[in-house]
Design a protein around this motif. Sequence first.
Motif, PDB file in Angstrom:
ATOM      1  N   LYS A 122      -8.108   2.112  -0.987  1.00  0.00           N
ATOM      2  CA  LYS A 122      -6.666   1.912  -0.887  1.00  0.00           C
ATOM      3  C   LYS A 122      -5.993   2.194  -2.225  1.00  0.00           C
TER       4      LYS A 122
ATOM      5  N   GLU B 277       0.844  -1.190   0.000  1.00  0.00           N
ATOM      6  CA  GLU B 277       0.000   0.000   0.000  1.00  0.00           C
ATOM      7  C   GLU B 277       0.881   1.241   0.000  1.00  0.00           C
TER       8      GLU B 277
ATOM      9  N   LYS C  53      -8.237   7.908  -0.939  1.00  0.00           N
ATOM     10  CA  LYS C  53      -7.951   7.398   0.410  1.00  0.00           C
ATOM     11  C   LYS C  53      -8.915   8.010   1.426  1.00  0.00           C
TER      12      LYS C  53
END
Length: 340
Positions: A212, A167, A207
């Motif tokens: 994500k 991420e 976000k």
Amino acid sequence: MASSTSLTAIVILNWNGLRYLQEFLPSVVANSTGCEVIVADNASTDGSISFLQHQFPQVRIIQHTANLGFCEGYNEALRKVDAKYYVLLNSDVAVTPGWTEPIIHLLEQQEHIAVCQPKINAQQHPDFFEYAGAAGGMLDTLGYPYCRGRLFETLEEDRGQYNDIEEVFWATGACMFVRASVYHALGGLEPAFFAHMEEIDFCWRAKNAGHKVMYNGHSQVYHVGGGTLHKSNPRKTFLNFRNGMALLYKNLPARELFTTIVLRILLDWVAAFRMVVAGQRADAKAVLDAHADLLRNSGYWRRRRKEQRMKGNFPAMTGVYRGSIVWEYFVKQKRTVRDL
């Protein structure tokens, strides 16, 4: 809209980039089985359309009547593209066999992922990461962007250290996979940016909306970079400094806004001074012009800020380095993300 919905639409925005289409479009067409390939053209005058019509009749063309820039060029084009996933792909990117599959598989498996990018290496120095995207984008607490694999002008050699799935804070607009439903729900790219930093703004908004942003090192492409504006171009300097400040003003929570903006203004002035010392007077003027432009259009940016759905505690967000990369790089001489 397209006559039928495709799973993945690869959309290349072109403006007088005939030489890049000639060099790189063949790899996209050959290595993107099952994807719709589209060129959105920003009113090119270099024969791009004729080339596409004669050499790649299978590629769909969306023609704009003017140069809308990167942001509106994509926003306008993607209103006409019916797909589950978009790939915003620069015209100067060479792709590899099977490049879309690892990312599409990840998006299909995890619906909370809205944006993803592959590993991006330099086309002219393929053993090194590429400046614009490298192995996924990050921010520091003052909002300075950097990448895994790139701190300022220092590019890491690709030794497999980022062959992971991670991420990140932002994905590069040079090769950005995005869930179409999220793209439209968020209103696409910020039109006033024209170009540069628009992908960071979009990912920040994604976000904040609960999605994500990912990097998938199992997919790899090669990017020339600087294809439209060289990185020392005063126009690019203006856009980077103007958009960098607007990015913070739009998205930072109220309690972090004032201090961060003040520090960034001071550091911008330091950067302008260094440009003067280096003989780059046009670039230094571009920094000051960027600040002046923000003041002139402050009403617009206030409206855009009010429209944002912000989350508190920006430094705690995934993909944010809790420190200053300016300090770490220029003072402490750290050159890689893993040194931070």
